[in-house]
Design a protein around this motif. Structure first.
Motif, PDB file in Angstrom:
ATOM      1  N   LEU A   1       2.206  -9.403   2.387  1.00  0.00           N
ATOM      2  CA  LEU A   1       3.300  -8.474   1.836  1.00  0.00           C
ATOM      3  C   LEU A   1       3.835  -8.804   0.246  1.00  0.00           C
ATOM      4  O   LEU A   1       4.327  -8.676  -0.523  1.00  0.00           O
ATOM      5  CB  LEU A   1       4.973  -8.400   2.708  1.00  0.00           C
ATOM      6  CG  LEU A   1       3.982  -7.910   4.101  1.00  0.00           C
ATOM      7  CD1 LEU A   1       5.136  -7.981   5.147  1.00  0.00           C
ATOM      8  CD2 LEU A   1       3.496  -5.859   3.821  1.00  0.00           C
ATOM      9  N   LEU A   2       4.454 -10.356  -0.121  1.00  0.00           N
ATOM     10  CA  LEU A   2       4.321 -10.958  -0.603  1.00  0.00           C
ATOM     11  C   LEU A   2       3.692 -11.332  -1.810  1.00  0.00           C
ATOM     12  O   LEU A   2       4.182 -11.764  -3.410  1.00  0.00           O
ATOM     13  CB  LEU A   2       5.350 -12.044  -0.453  1.00  0.00           C
ATOM     14  CG  LEU A   2       6.165 -12.248  -0.008  1.00  0.00           C
ATOM     15  CD1 LEU A   2       7.326 -13.739   0.223  1.00  0.00           C
ATOM     16  CD2 LEU A   2       7.712 -11.562  -0.141  1.00  0.00           C
ATOM     17  N   ALA A   3       2.082 -10.793  -1.422  1.00  0.00           N
ATOM     18  CA  ALA A   3       1.516 -11.094  -2.664  1.00  0.00           C
ATOM     19  C   ALA A   3       1.406 -11.014  -4.002  1.00  0.00           C
ATOM     20  O   ALA A   3       1.147 -11.163  -4.928  1.00  0.00           O
ATOM     21  CB  ALA A   3      -0.105 -11.135  -2.258  1.00  0.00           C
ATOM     22  N   PRO A   4       1.582  -8.932  -3.874  1.00  0.00           N
ATOM     23  CA  PRO A   4       1.600  -8.700  -5.372  1.00  0.00           C
ATOM     24  C   PRO A   4       2.980  -9.328  -6.352  1.00  0.00           C
ATOM     25  O   PRO A   4       2.838  -8.733  -7.496  1.00  0.00           O
ATOM     26  CB  PRO A   4       1.569  -7.394  -5.162  1.00  0.00           C
ATOM     27  CG  PRO A   4       1.455  -7.441  -3.722  1.00  0.00           C
ATOM     28  CD  PRO A   4       2.121  -8.462  -3.202  1.00  0.00           C
TER      29      PRO A   4
ATOM     30  N   ASN B   1       0.573  -1.112   0.357  1.00  0.00           N
ATOM     31  CA  ASN B   1       0.087  -0.057   0.117  1.00  0.00           C
ATOM     32  C   ASN B   1       1.074   0.965  -0.296  1.00  0.00           C
ATOM     33  O   ASN B   1       0.923   1.875   0.878  1.00  0.00           O
ATOM     34  CB  ASN B   1      -0.926   0.065   1.061  1.00  0.00           C
ATOM     35  CG  ASN B   1      -2.053  -1.546   0.842  1.00  0.00           C
ATOM     36  OD1 ASN B   1      -2.750  -0.624  -0.379  1.00  0.00           O
ATOM     37  ND2 ASN B   1      -2.844  -1.713   1.678  1.00  0.00           N
ATOM     38  N   HIS B   2       1.752   1.630  -1.006  1.00  0.00           N
ATOM     39  CA  HIS B   2       2.721   2.573  -0.972  1.00  0.00           C
ATOM     40  C   HIS B   2       3.835   2.601   0.130  1.00  0.00           C
ATOM     41  O   HIS B   2       3.815   3.877   0.323  1.00  0.00           O
ATOM     42  CB  HIS B   2       2.126   3.823  -1.372  1.00  0.00           C
ATOM     43  CG  HIS B   2       1.146   3.664  -2.471  1.00  0.00           C
ATOM     44  ND1 HIS B   2       1.636   3.687  -3.970  1.00  0.00           N
ATOM     45  CD2 HIS B   2      -0.572   3.068  -2.404  1.00  0.00           C
ATOM     46  CE1 HIS B   2       0.521   3.317  -4.536  1.00  0.00           C
ATOM     47  NE2 HIS B   2      -0.782   2.951  -3.884  1.00  0.00           N
TER      48      HIS B   2
ATOM     49  N   ALA C   1       5.040  -2.557   7.631  1.00  0.00           N
ATOM     50  CA  ALA C   1       4.773  -1.813   7.189  1.00  0.00           C
ATOM     51  C   ALA C   1       5.495  -0.399   7.576  1.00  0.00           C
ATOM     52  O   ALA C   1       4.820  -0.215   8.860  1.00  0.00           O
ATOM     53  CB  ALA C   1       3.748  -1.905   5.753  1.00  0.00           C
ATOM     54  N   ALA C   2       5.792   0.242   7.036  1.00  0.00           N
ATOM     55  CA  ALA C   2       6.509   1.911   7.738  1.00  0.00           C
ATOM     56  C   ALA C   2       5.488   2.867   8.037  1.00  0.00           C
ATOM     57  O   ALA C   2       4.033   2.471   7.123  1.00  0.00           O
ATOM     58  CB  ALA C   2       7.470   2.126   6.889  1.00  0.00           C
ATOM     59  N   HIS C   3       4.914   3.264   8.446  1.00  0.00           N
ATOM     60  CA  HIS C   3       3.497   4.392   8.933  1.00  0.00           C
ATOM     61  C   HIS C   3       4.196   4.812   7.492  1.00  0.00           C
ATOM     62  O   HIS C   3       5.117   5.463   7.080  1.00  0.00           O
ATOM     63  CB  HIS C   3       4.372   5.450  10.225  1.00  0.00           C
ATOM     64  CG  HIS C   3       3.140   6.191  10.018  1.00  0.00           C
ATOM     65  ND1 HIS C   3       2.987   7.826   9.452  1.00  0.00           N
ATOM     66  CD2 HIS C   3       1.754   6.422  11.060  1.00  0.00           C
ATOM     67  CE1 HIS C   3       2.219   8.100  10.190  1.00  0.00           C
ATOM     68  NE2 HIS C   3       1.616   7.591  11.058  1.00  0.00           N
TER      69      HIS C   3
ATOM     70  N   GLU D   1      -6.831  -3.125   3.025  1.00  0.00           N
ATOM     71  CA  GLU D   1      -7.926  -4.020   1.840  1.00  0.00           C
ATOM     72  C   GLU D   1      -9.005  -2.573   1.606  1.00  0.00           C
ATOM     73  O   GLU D   1      -9.508  -2.665   0.689  1.00  0.00           O
ATOM     74  CB  GLU D   1      -8.971  -4.978   2.270  1.00  0.00           C
ATOM     75  CG  GLU D   1      -8.235  -6.595   2.602  1.00  0.00           C
ATOM     76  CD  GLU D   1      -8.632  -7.831   2.308  1.00  0.00           C
ATOM     77  OE1 GLU D   1     -10.166  -7.451   3.034  1.00  0.00           O
ATOM     78  OE2 GLU D   1      -8.370  -8.797   2.341  1.00  0.00           O
ATOM     79  N   ARG D   2      -9.126  -1.826   2.872  1.00  0.00           N
ATOM     80  CA  ARG D   2     -10.717  -0.651   2.649  1.00  0.00           C
ATOM     81  C   ARG D   2      -9.502   0.413   2.145  1.00  0.00           C
ATOM     82  O   ARG D   2     -10.229   0.855   1.425  1.00  0.00           O
ATOM     83  CB  ARG D   2     -10.647  -1.073   3.784  1.00  0.00           C
ATOM     84  CG  ARG D   2     -11.547  -1.545   4.242  1.00  0.00           C
ATOM     85  CD  ARG D   2     -12.238  -0.960   6.178  1.00  0.00           C
ATOM     86  NE  ARG D   2     -11.662  -0.792   6.598  1.00  0.00           N
ATOM     87  CZ  ARG D   2     -11.792  -2.047   7.968  1.00  0.00           C
ATOM     88  NH1 ARG D   2     -11.658  -2.816   7.960  1.00  0.00           N
ATOM     89  NH2 ARG D   2     -10.902  -1.406   9.405  1.00  0.00           N
ATOM     90  N   VAL D   3      -7.609   0.255   2.380  1.00  0.00           N
ATOM     91  CA  VAL D   3      -6.965   1.016   2.204  1.00  0.00           C
ATOM     92  C   VAL D   3      -6.718   0.989   0.776  1.00  0.00           C
ATOM     93  O   VAL D   3      -6.635   2.380  -0.775  1.00  0.00           O
ATOM     94  CB  VAL D   3      -5.657   1.128   2.735  1.00  0.00           C
ATOM     95  CG1 VAL D   3      -4.923   2.207   2.111  1.00  0.00           C
ATOM     96  CG2 VAL D   3      -6.351   1.485   4.418  1.00  0.00           C
ATOM     97  N   SER D   4      -7.361  -0.132   0.055  1.00  0.00           N
ATOM     98  CA  SER D   4      -6.481  -0.379  -1.331  1.00  0.00           C
ATOM     99  C   SER D   4      -7.629  -0.051  -1.932  1.00  0.00           C
ATOM    100  O   SER D   4      -7.733   0.846  -2.904  1.00  0.00           O
ATOM    101  CB  SER D   4      -6.048  -1.592  -1.688  1.00  0.00           C
ATOM    102  OG  SER D   4      -4.948  -2.262  -0.738  1.00  0.00           O
TER     103      SER D   4
END
Length: 249
Positions: A164-167, A115-116, A142-144, A243-246
């Protein structure tokens, strides 16, 4: 090697001796003006870190910006950043922001993102008696969104390695990456354990670049023990949040 309780420079020097590990180490030097200038001439991004510290406290990211003949420099720390016109001004600022006198400067690696947000992985390496070192599990972090460190105590988000590795990899690819990380983790423990008689736990922080190559960010000799049941609940919660963020992007 003398016992060095979590000292990054001592670990780096010891790991560098092993030709099977050396290629996975970001270039690292003790912080001095000469080292700072030299590292920024070779790498677009470096990190200044306390030689002995925890939770990402005191870590700064320094980036070289603009054309080579007229660069500027950006320092990120916490949620803030400042830009400087010269490397000398940048170095003086980094010195003023230190939380301890003893620092290292480390090559920056462009990590994979979730998520970037850049992420890394902590391997919890354990050993029972004369058994070989084993990884009891990964802590994905994942970083803030506005910070440079992944530490959960500093606002990072716990995400499972599978998510994390899924993409970046299918199921078989994930297993290959996991096997490679575990093998490297065992080599690291075997190389360092002589300096810590009786040690039974290492926390090894690794990142992956765009080629899925692992990089050893640092090794911790007193990592916090993990409640894996609690971690799995947290992973499920954060997966739903992610998932909601994406969907909203």
């Amino acid at each position: 090697m003398k016992p060095a309780k979590g000292i990054k420079w001592e670990h780096y020097r010891e790991l560098w001796k092993n030709r099977h590990i050396r290629g996975y180490l970001p270039e690292t030097m003790k912080l001095s003006k000469a080292a700072f200038v030299s590292m920024l001439s070779r790498h677009k991004t470096v990190y200044a870190k306390p030689n002995q510290g925890a939770f990402g406290i005191g870590v700064m990211q320094i980036s070289r910006l603009g054309p080579e003949n007229q660069p500027s420099y950006r320092v990120r720390f916490g949620t803030r950043q400042k830009t400087f016109r010269t490397v000398e001004e940048t170095y003086d600022f980094v010195l003023s922001r230190r939380v301890k006198s003893d620092y290292v400067v480390q090559q920056g690696i462009e990590l994979l993102t979730w998520n970037h947000r850049p992420f890394d992985l902590r391997l919890m390496m354990t050993k029972q008696s004369r058994s070989p070192w084993q990884n009891e599990g990964f802590v994905g972090r994942a970083a803030h969104p506005r910070k440079i460190v992944t530490n959960i105590r500093s606002g990072g988000t716990a995400i499972s390695i599978e998510d994390l590795l899924a993409p970046y990899a299918d199921s078989a690819g994930k297993q290959k990456i996991i096997a490679r990380l575990n093998a490297l983790g065992r080599r690291i423990c075997e190389q360092l354990e002589g300096g810590y008689p009786g040690i039974r736990l290492f926390g090894i922080d690794m990142g992956l670049d765009r080629r899925l190559k692992p990089w050893v960010i640092e090794v911790n000799t007193r990592p916090e023990k993990i409640c894996w049941k609690c971690m799995r609940k947290l992973y499920r919660k954060n997966r739903r949040s992610g998932e909601r963020v994406s969907i909203s992007r």
